[in-house]
Design a protein around this motif. Structure first.
Motif, PDB file in Angstrom:
ATOM      1  N   PHE A  11     -48.642 -47.186  -2.112  1.00  0.00           N
ATOM      2  CA  PHE A  11     -49.285 -46.160  -1.264  1.00  0.00           C
ATOM      3  C   PHE A  11     -50.493 -45.562  -1.995  1.00  0.00           C
ATOM      4  CE2 PHE A  11     -44.769 -45.846   0.324  1.00  0.00           C
ATOM      5  CZ  PHE A  11     -45.021 -46.484   1.541  1.00  0.00           C
ATOM      6  N   ASP A  12     -51.436 -46.448  -2.321  1.00  0.00           N
ATOM      7  CA  ASP A  12     -52.594 -46.028  -3.115  1.00  0.00           C
ATOM      8  C   ASP A  12     -53.904 -46.398  -2.413  1.00  0.00           C
ATOM      9  OD1 ASP A  12     -53.966 -44.983  -5.260  1.00  0.00           O
ATOM     10  OD2 ASP A  12     -53.671 -46.715  -6.561  1.00  0.00           O
ATOM     11  N   PRO A  13     -54.217 -45.723  -1.269  1.00  0.00           N
ATOM     12  CA  PRO A  13     -53.451 -44.633  -0.647  1.00  0.00           C
ATOM     13  C   PRO A  13     -52.610 -45.141   0.538  1.00  0.00           C
ATOM     14  CG  PRO A  13     -55.620 -44.716   0.348  1.00  0.00           C
ATOM     15  CD  PRO A  13     -55.558 -45.847  -0.656  1.00  0.00           C
ATOM     16  N   VAL A  14     -51.735 -44.261   1.032  1.00  0.00           N
ATOM     17  CA  VAL A  14     -51.045 -44.507   2.292  1.00  0.00           C
ATOM     18  C   VAL A  14     -52.092 -44.560   3.392  1.00  0.00           C
ATOM     19  CG1 VAL A  14     -50.647 -42.036   2.705  1.00  0.00           C
ATOM     20  CG2 VAL A  14     -49.140 -43.737   3.770  1.00  0.00           C
ATOM     21  N   HIS A  15     -51.908 -45.442   4.388  1.00  0.00           N
ATOM     22  CA  HIS A  15     -52.899 -45.574   5.465  1.00  0.00           C
ATOM     23  C   HIS A  15     -52.202 -45.726   6.815  1.00  0.00           C
ATOM     24  CE1 HIS A  15     -52.030 -49.872   5.466  1.00  0.00           C
ATOM     25  NE2 HIS A  15     -52.418 -49.975   4.195  1.00  0.00           N
ATOM     26  N   ASN A  16     -53.000 -45.801   7.867  1.00  0.00           N
ATOM     27  CA  ASN A  16     -52.449 -45.834   9.221  1.00  0.00           C
ATOM     28  C   ASN A  16     -51.579 -47.056   9.480  1.00  0.00           C
ATOM     29  OD1 ASN A  16     -53.754 -43.437   9.849  1.00  0.00           O
ATOM     30  ND2 ASN A  16     -55.559 -44.449  10.709  1.00  0.00           N
ATOM     31  N   GLY A  17     -51.867 -48.158   8.792  1.00  0.00           N
ATOM     32  CA  GLY A  17     -51.029 -49.346   8.962  1.00  0.00           C
ATOM     33  C   GLY A  17     -49.608 -49.103   8.499  1.00  0.00           C
ATOM     34  N   HIS A  18     -49.442 -48.390   7.391  1.00  0.00           N
ATOM     35  CA  HIS A  18     -48.094 -48.034   6.923  1.00  0.00           C
ATOM     36  C   HIS A  18     -47.364 -47.205   7.979  1.00  0.00           C
ATOM     37  CE1 HIS A  18     -50.019 -48.297   2.700  1.00  0.00           C
ATOM     38  NE2 HIS A  18     -49.255 -49.347   2.849  1.00  0.00           N
ATOM     39  N   LEU A  19     -48.064 -46.243   8.542  1.00  0.00           N
ATOM     40  CA  LEU A  19     -47.439 -45.340   9.508  1.00  0.00           C
ATOM     41  C   LEU A  19     -47.052 -46.075  10.787  1.00  0.00           C
ATOM     42  CD1 LEU A  19     -49.810 -42.247   9.103  1.00  0.00           C
ATOM     43  CD2 LEU A  19     -47.655 -42.711   7.924  1.00  0.00           C
ATOM     44  N   LEU A  20     -47.915 -46.967  11.245  1.00  0.00           N
ATOM     45  CA  LEU A  20     -47.621 -47.726  12.463  1.00  0.00           C
ATOM     46  C   LEU A  20     -46.433 -48.659  12.260  1.00  0.00           C
ATOM     47  CD1 LEU A  20     -51.260 -48.529  13.624  1.00  0.00           C
ATOM     48  CD2 LEU A  20     -49.626 -47.037  14.785  1.00  0.00           C
ATOM     49  N   LEU A  21     -46.353 -49.281  11.096  1.00  0.00           N
ATOM     50  CA  LEU A  21     -45.226 -50.166  10.798  1.00  0.00           C
ATOM     51  C   LEU A  21     -43.928 -49.366  10.734  1.00  0.00           C
ATOM     52  CD1 LEU A  21     -44.030 -52.881  10.049  1.00  0.00           C
ATOM     53  CD2 LEU A  21     -44.817 -52.535   7.691  1.00  0.00           C
ATOM     54  N   GLY A  22     -43.963 -48.216  10.066  1.00  0.00           N
ATOM     55  CA  GLY A  22     -42.774 -47.367  10.003  1.00  0.00           C
ATOM     56  C   GLY A  22     -42.340 -46.888  11.376  1.00  0.00           C
ATOM     57  N   LYS A  23     -43.307 -46.519  12.208  1.00  0.00           N
ATOM     58  CA  LYS A  23     -42.999 -46.035  13.563  1.00  0.00           C
ATOM     59  C   LYS A  23     -42.380 -47.140  14.410  1.00  0.00           C
ATOM     60  CE  LYS A  23     -45.201 -43.506  17.395  1.00  0.00           C
ATOM     61  NZ  LYS A  23     -45.008 -44.408  18.541  1.00  0.00           N
ATOM     62  N   GLN A  24     -42.922 -48.359  14.290  1.00  0.00           N
ATOM     63  CA  GLN A  24     -42.380 -49.476  15.055  1.00  0.00           C
ATOM     64  C   GLN A  24     -40.938 -49.772  14.645  1.00  0.00           C
ATOM     65  OE1 GLN A  24     -44.086 -50.837  17.545  1.00  0.00           O
ATOM     66  NE2 GLN A  24     -42.416 -52.221  18.124  1.00  0.00           N
ATOM     67  N   ALA A  25     -40.669 -49.772  13.350  1.00  0.00           N
ATOM     68  CA  ALA A  25     -39.306 -50.023  12.874  1.00  0.00           C
ATOM     69  C   ALA A  25     -38.364 -48.924  13.337  1.00  0.00           C
ATOM     70  CB  ALA A  25     -39.299 -50.118  11.347  1.00  0.00           C
ATOM     71  N   TYR A  26     -38.804 -47.685  13.237  1.00  0.00           N
ATOM     72  CA  TYR A  26     -37.984 -46.534  13.632  1.00  0.00           C
ATOM     73  C   TYR A  26     -37.593 -46.617  15.097  1.00  0.00           C
ATOM     74  CZ  TYR A  26     -36.929 -41.588  14.641  1.00  0.00           C
ATOM     75  OH  TYR A  26     -36.334 -40.419  15.057  1.00  0.00           O
ATOM     76  N   GLU A  27     -38.556 -46.921  15.949  1.00  0.00           N
ATOM     77  CA  GLU A  27     -38.294 -46.935  17.392  1.00  0.00           C
ATOM     78  C   GLU A  27     -37.580 -48.207  17.830  1.00  0.00           C
ATOM     79  OE1 GLU A  27     -42.122 -46.299  19.159  1.00  0.00           O
ATOM     80  OE2 GLU A  27     -42.106 -44.137  18.723  1.00  0.00           O
ATOM     81  N   GLU A  28     -38.035 -49.351  17.336  1.00  0.00           N
ATOM     82  CA  GLU A  28     -37.497 -50.628  17.817  1.00  0.00           C
ATOM     83  C   GLU A  28     -36.074 -50.870  17.327  1.00  0.00           C
ATOM     84  OE1 GLU A  28     -38.770 -55.304  17.411  1.00  0.00           O
ATOM     85  OE2 GLU A  28     -40.359 -53.801  17.586  1.00  0.00           O
ATOM     86  N   GLN A  29     -35.776 -50.437  16.114  1.00  0.00           N
ATOM     87  CA  GLN A  29     -34.459 -50.679  15.535  1.00  0.00           C
ATOM     88  C   GLN A  29     -33.507 -49.492  15.705  1.00  0.00           C
ATOM     89  OE1 GLN A  29     -33.431 -53.691  14.049  1.00  0.00           O
ATOM     90  NE2 GLN A  29     -35.307 -54.326  15.089  1.00  0.00           N
ATOM     91  N   GLY A  30     -33.976 -48.416  16.321  1.00  0.00           N
ATOM     92  CA  GLY A  30     -33.120 -47.244  16.517  1.00  0.00           C
ATOM     93  C   GLY A  30     -32.651 -46.646  15.207  1.00  0.00           C
ATOM     94  N   LEU A  31     -33.543 -46.601  14.209  1.00  0.00           N
ATOM     95  CA  LEU A  31     -33.182 -46.067  12.901  1.00  0.00           C
ATOM     96  C   LEU A  31     -32.978 -44.558  12.982  1.00  0.00           C
ATOM     97  CD1 LEU A  31     -35.798 -47.991  10.702  1.00  0.00           C
ATOM     98  CD2 LEU A  31     -33.405 -48.596  11.093  1.00  0.00           C
ATOM     99  N   ASP A  32     -32.125 -44.037  12.123  1.00  0.00           N
ATOM    100  CA  ASP A  32     -31.955 -42.584  12.050  1.00  0.00           C
ATOM    101  C   ASP A  32     -33.155 -41.933  11.371  1.00  0.00           C
ATOM    102  OD1 ASP A  32     -29.241 -42.138  13.193  1.00  0.00           O
ATOM    103  OD2 ASP A  32     -28.680 -43.512  11.582  1.00  0.00           O
ATOM    104  N   CYS A  33     -33.752 -42.644  10.411  1.00  0.00           N
ATOM    105  CA  CYS A  33     -34.944 -42.133   9.748  1.00  0.00           C
ATOM    106  C   CYS A  33     -35.587 -43.268   8.956  1.00  0.00           C
ATOM    107  CB  CYS A  33     -34.627 -40.949   8.831  1.00  0.00           C
ATOM    108  SG  CYS A  33     -33.375 -41.294   7.575  1.00  0.00           S
ATOM    109  N   VAL A  34     -36.826 -43.024   8.551  1.00  0.00           N
ATOM    110  CA  VAL A  34     -37.550 -43.951   7.683  1.00  0.00           C
ATOM    111  C   VAL A  34     -37.962 -43.190   6.429  1.00  0.00           C
ATOM    112  CG1 VAL A  34     -39.609 -45.379   7.409  1.00  0.00           C
ATOM    113  CG2 VAL A  34     -38.396 -45.366   9.597  1.00  0.00           C
ATOM    114  N   TRP A  35     -37.520 -43.697   5.287  1.00  0.00           N
ATOM    115  CA  TRP A  35     -37.901 -43.075   4.012  1.00  0.00           C
ATOM    116  C   TRP A  35     -39.180 -43.731   3.501  1.00  0.00           C
ATOM    117  CZ3 TRP A  35     -32.893 -42.777   0.502  1.00  0.00           C
ATOM    118  CH2 TRP A  35     -31.968 -41.898   1.101  1.00  0.00           C
ATOM    119  N   PHE A  36     -40.217 -42.936   3.285  1.00  0.00           N
ATOM    120  CA  PHE A  36     -41.424 -43.411   2.625  1.00  0.00           C
ATOM    121  C   PHE A  36     -41.239 -43.166   1.137  1.00  0.00           C
ATOM    122  CE2 PHE A  36     -42.831 -43.536   6.870  1.00  0.00           C
ATOM    123  CZ  PHE A  36     -43.988 -44.305   6.927  1.00  0.00           C
ATOM    124  N   MET A  37     -41.176 -44.244   0.376  1.00  0.00           N
ATOM    125  CA  MET A  37     -40.689 -44.193  -0.999  1.00  0.00           C
ATOM    126  C   MET A  37     -41.733 -44.784  -1.946  1.00  0.00           C
ATOM    127  SD  MET A  37     -36.902 -45.473  -2.179  1.00  0.00           S
ATOM    128  CE  MET A  37     -37.226 -47.173  -1.699  1.00  0.00           C
TER     129      MET A  37
END
Length: 202
Positions: A11-37
């Motif tokens: 994450f050097d730096p974090v960018h919109n692609g990271h956020l979009l990928l996390g959002k897609q996983a969260y919604e599509e897989q019904g995750l309880d949360c996504v940890w940015f680590m």
């Protein structure tokens, strides 16, 4: 028990692609949360200067603020020495035995994963949620790579239905060094942080 998606990286730096990928996983897989680590000392980045952990963590916190289901985790960055995904996954299993984890990666990482530290551990430890983006033409088609890793390592791989997002952290760093705008690539708060802290200018 929670089902947690893990977004690891420098994450050097974090960018919109990271956020979009996390959002897609969260919604599509019904995750309880996504940890940015964020990683601590990524072993594969020894050939270049990595921005301080404090700055990288600050940018991640700014980027995910107010985003449903997104959580900052210092699990990796708080460890000393080089941080390897295989070790992190083993430590997470010890620390959170009641939770289920999935690891979220881009398609490029799926082609490079055999070069990681103990890839057999990573591939057998957790399901992988992978952005459905083809790599370059010198590689196997994505479905063939999935079939290969599944057969060789018993990997559990699920493709996410992401749109094409052509953003890379090194592009953001290059644009900043050239004094160009990055507003299309990172959240506004991250953009302001980068300029205010004079990151990536040298």
């Amino acid at each position: 028990m929670a089902h947690i998606g893990l977004m690891g990286g420098t994450f050097d730096p974090v960018h919109n692609g990271h956020l979009l990928l996390g959002k897609q996983a969260y919604e599509e897989q019904g995750l309880d949360c996504v940890w940015f680590m964020p990683s601590g000392q990524p072993p594969h980045k020894r050939d270049r200067q990595v921005t301080s952990a404090a700055d990288r963590c600050a940018m991640v916190k700014l980027a995910i603020e107010g985003q449903p289901g997104f959580v900052f985790s210092d699990f990796e960055v708080s460890r000393e020495g080089c941080t390897y995904t295989a070790q992190t996954l083993a430590l997470l299993r010890e620390a959170y035995p009641a939770d289920d984890f999935s690891y979220i990666i881009g398609a490029d990482s799926l082609y490079e994963i055999e070069s990681w530290y103990h890839p057999e551990v990573v591939l057998s430890a957790v399901p992988l949620l992978v952005a459905s983006r083809e790599y370059d033409h010198d590689h196997l088609p994505l479905q063939s790579q999935i079939a290969y890793l599944t057969s060789r390592y018993g990997a559990r791989i699920c493709l996410l239905h992401c749109g094409e997002v052509d953003i890379a952290s090194n592009t953001v760093r290059r644009l900043v060094a050239q004094g160009q705008s990055i507003r299309d690539y990172v959240p506004k708060a991250v953009e302001e942080y980068i300029w205010s802290r004079h990151l990536y200018l040298s």
